[in-house]
Motif scaffolding. Sequence first.
Motif, short mmCIF file in Angstrom:
data_model
loop_
_atom_site.label_atom_id
_atom_site.label_comp_id
_atom_site.label_asym_id
_atom_site.label_seq_id
_atom_site.Cartn_x
_atom_site.Cartn_y
_atom_site.Cartn_z
N VAL A 104 0.86 -1.18 0.00
CA VAL A 104 0.00 0.00 0.00
C VAL A 104 0.89 1.23 0.00
CG1 VAL A 104 -1.58 1.40 1.40
CG2 VAL A 104 -1.98 -1.06 1.14
N LEU A 105 0.69 2.09 -0.98
CA LEU A 105 1.37 3.39 -1.00
C LEU A 105 0.37 4.43 -0.52
CD1 LEU A 105 3.16 3.18 -4.47
CD2 LEU A 105 4.13 2.68 -2.22
N ALA A 106 0.65 5.01 0.63
CA ALA A 106 -0.31 5.90 1.29
C ALA A 106 -0.08 7.35 0.90
CB ALA A 106 -0.19 5.75 2.80
N GLU A 107 -1.18 8.06 0.75
CA GLU A 107 -1.13 9.51 0.55
C GLU A 107 -1.86 10.18 1.70
OE1 GLU A 107 0.47 12.10 -0.20
OE2 GLU A 107 0.57 11.46 -2.29
N TYR A 108 -1.54 11.44 1.94
CA TYR A 108 -2.19 12.18 3.02
C TYR A 108 -2.18 13.65 2.68
CZ TYR A 108 2.78 12.65 4.29
OH TYR A 108 4.14 12.88 4.27
N THR A 109 -3.05 14.41 3.33
CA THR A 109 -3.15 15.84 3.10
C THR A 109 -1.92 16.54 3.68
OG1 THR A 109 -5.55 15.64 3.31
CG2 THR A 109 -4.63 17.87 3.37
N LEU A 110 -1.36 17.46 2.90
CA LEU A 110 -0.13 18.14 3.30
C LEU A 110 -0.43 19.45 4.01
CD1 LEU A 110 1.91 17.64 -0.01
CD2 LEU A 110 1.94 16.21 2.05
N ALA A 111 0.50 19.85 4.88
CA ALA A 111 0.43 21.18 5.48
C ALA A 111 0.73 22.22 4.40
CB ALA A 111 1.45 21.28 6.62
N PRO A 112 0.10 23.39 4.45
CA PRO A 112 -0.76 23.90 5.51
C PRO A 112 -2.24 23.53 5.38
CG PRO A 112 -0.44 25.61 3.89
CD PRO A 112 0.37 24.43 3.42
N ASP A 113 -2.58 22.70 4.39
CA ASP A 113 -3.99 22.30 4.25
C ASP A 113 -4.45 21.37 5.36
OD1 ASP A 113 -4.28 23.81 1.93
OD2 ASP A 113 -3.61 22.17 0.65
N ALA A 114 -3.50 20.77 6.06
CA ALA A 114 -3.82 19.92 7.21
C ALA A 114 -2.82 20.20 8.32
CB ALA A 114 -3.78 18.45 6.82
N SER A 115 -3.29 20.16 9.53
CA SER A 115 -2.41 20.28 10.70
C SER A 115 -1.76 18.93 10.97
CB SER A 115 -3.22 20.72 11.92
OG SER A 115 -4.12 19.68 12.30
N MET A 116 -0.78 18.91 11.86
CA MET A 116 -0.17 17.64 12.23
C MET A 116 -1.22 16.70 12.82
SD MET A 116 2.47 15.67 12.35
CE MET A 116 3.86 16.76 12.02
N THR A 117 -2.10 17.22 13.64
CA THR A 117 -3.16 16.39 14.21
C THR A 117 -4.01 15.76 13.13
OG1 THR A 117 -3.24 17.70 16.25
CG2 THR A 117 -5.20 16.40 15.71
N GLN A 118 -4.37 16.53 12.12
CA GLN A 118 -5.19 16.01 11.03
C GLN A 118 -4.43 14.97 10.21
OE1 GLN A 118 -6.08 19.93 9.45
NE2 GLN A 118 -8.22 19.76 10.07
N ILE A 119 -3.14 15.19 9.98
CA ILE A 119 -2.34 14.22 9.24
C ILE A 119 -2.25 12.90 10.00
CG2 ILE A 119 0.01 13.70 8.42
CD1 ILE A 119 0.28 16.73 7.84
N VAL A 120 -1.99 12.99 11.29
CA VAL A 120 -1.93 11.79 12.13
C VAL A 120 -3.26 11.05 12.10
CG1 VAL A 120 -1.72 10.99 14.51
CG2 VAL A 120 -0.06 12.63 13.61
N ASP A 121 -4.36 11.79 12.18
CA ASP A 121 -5.68 11.17 12.15
C ASP A 121 -5.96 10.50 10.80
OD1 ASP A 121 -6.17 11.96 14.75
OD2 ASP A 121 -7.46 13.65 14.21
N GLU A 122 -5.41 11.06 9.72
CA GLU A 122 -5.63 10.46 8.41
C GLU A 122 -4.98 9.08 8.32
OE1 GLU A 122 -6.34 14.37 5.57
OE2 GLU A 122 -4.58 13.11 5.22
N VAL A 123 -3.81 8.91 8.92
CA VAL A 123 -3.17 7.60 8.91
C VAL A 123 -4.02 6.60 9.69
CG1 VAL A 123 -1.11 6.31 9.59
CG2 VAL A 123 -0.87 8.59 8.61
N ASP A 124 -4.60 7.04 10.78
CA ASP A 124 -5.50 6.17 11.54
C ASP A 124 -6.70 5.75 10.68
OD1 ASP A 124 -6.43 4.91 14.01
OD2 ASP A 124 -7.95 6.48 14.05
N ALA A 125 -7.24 6.70 9.92
CA ALA A 125 -8.37 6.40 9.03
C ALA A 125 -7.96 5.41 7.95
CB ALA A 125 -8.90 7.69 8.41
N LEU A 126 -6.76 5.56 7.42
CA LEU A 126 -6.26 4.62 6.41
C LEU A 126 -6.17 3.22 6.98
CD1 LEU A 126 -4.77 3.75 3.79
CD2 LEU A 126 -2.66 4.51 4.91
N LEU A 127 -5.60 3.08 8.16
CA LEU A 127 -5.47 1.76 8.78
C LEU A 127 -6.83 1.14 9.06
CD1 LEU A 127 -2.50 2.53 11.20
CD2 LEU A 127 -2.42 1.11 9.14
#
Length: 275
Positions: A104-127
Amino acid sequence: MTQLFRGMDQAALRAAYDNVAAVADVAERMLGFQERSAALYAALPCRRDVAYGPRPRQRFDWFPCERPDAPIFVFIHGGYWQARSKEDFAFVASGPLGRGFNVVLAEYTLAPDASMTQIVDEVDALLAVLAANRDGLGTRGPVCLAGHSAGGQLSAHYRTHESVVHAMPISALVDLEPIAMSWLNEKLQLTQMEIDAYSPMRHIGKGVPMTVSVGTAELPELVRHSEEYVAACRQAGEQVEFVPLAGCNHFTILEDLARADGVQMEALVSGMGRK
């Protein structure tokens, strides 16, 4: 100038963490990575841009191996949480695919469009999506969560996740404090809560076994992150294998990862008790 972190001022912090400036041929090497990644997409079966959330970058690519119950190698790319994409680094999938992993090659929203908290939460959503297997991907195998640089921080953070059986932080940034003090924070805008909550170095608790790698030719600060993290984990009784790659810099370490017989893949399959 004012000293900010371990005796470093802003200029010293930039020099200590500017991986692009530290590698003379980085532009040519990245172009090579992109060309190799495009060739891999063209050559192998792949489900592209599977959504795991509503935002445009909440997506992943799925490279299946021959066995549906095979382990799953989830790779999170780097770029200081504010640059690059999975398409830049897809070539690394060759290594784990060659050792019998689904990838799995994961993508996530980049700053400044996402905060660190939002990026971390996105990985949780992926899993969560991978565990639910809602798209019929055949994701029954154990998950190894790997990541490079910024992705390494996300990998290490989720070594306690219920879906993960092994973590593989590569050239990981395990302490966000110097990041928050540097030019890198202009887009991230890290809060003190985020520094404390999402710095793996500050959460050396019970978790899954890890394979931690770093290039010996990387910037000293990057090497320090890995060395101190491994030492802290071992002192806490955690199972971790340290893999320093002789002569590799922040980018060439990925070339080893892309090899099925590379040092990192050999260490990973050994650490996961596989052949």
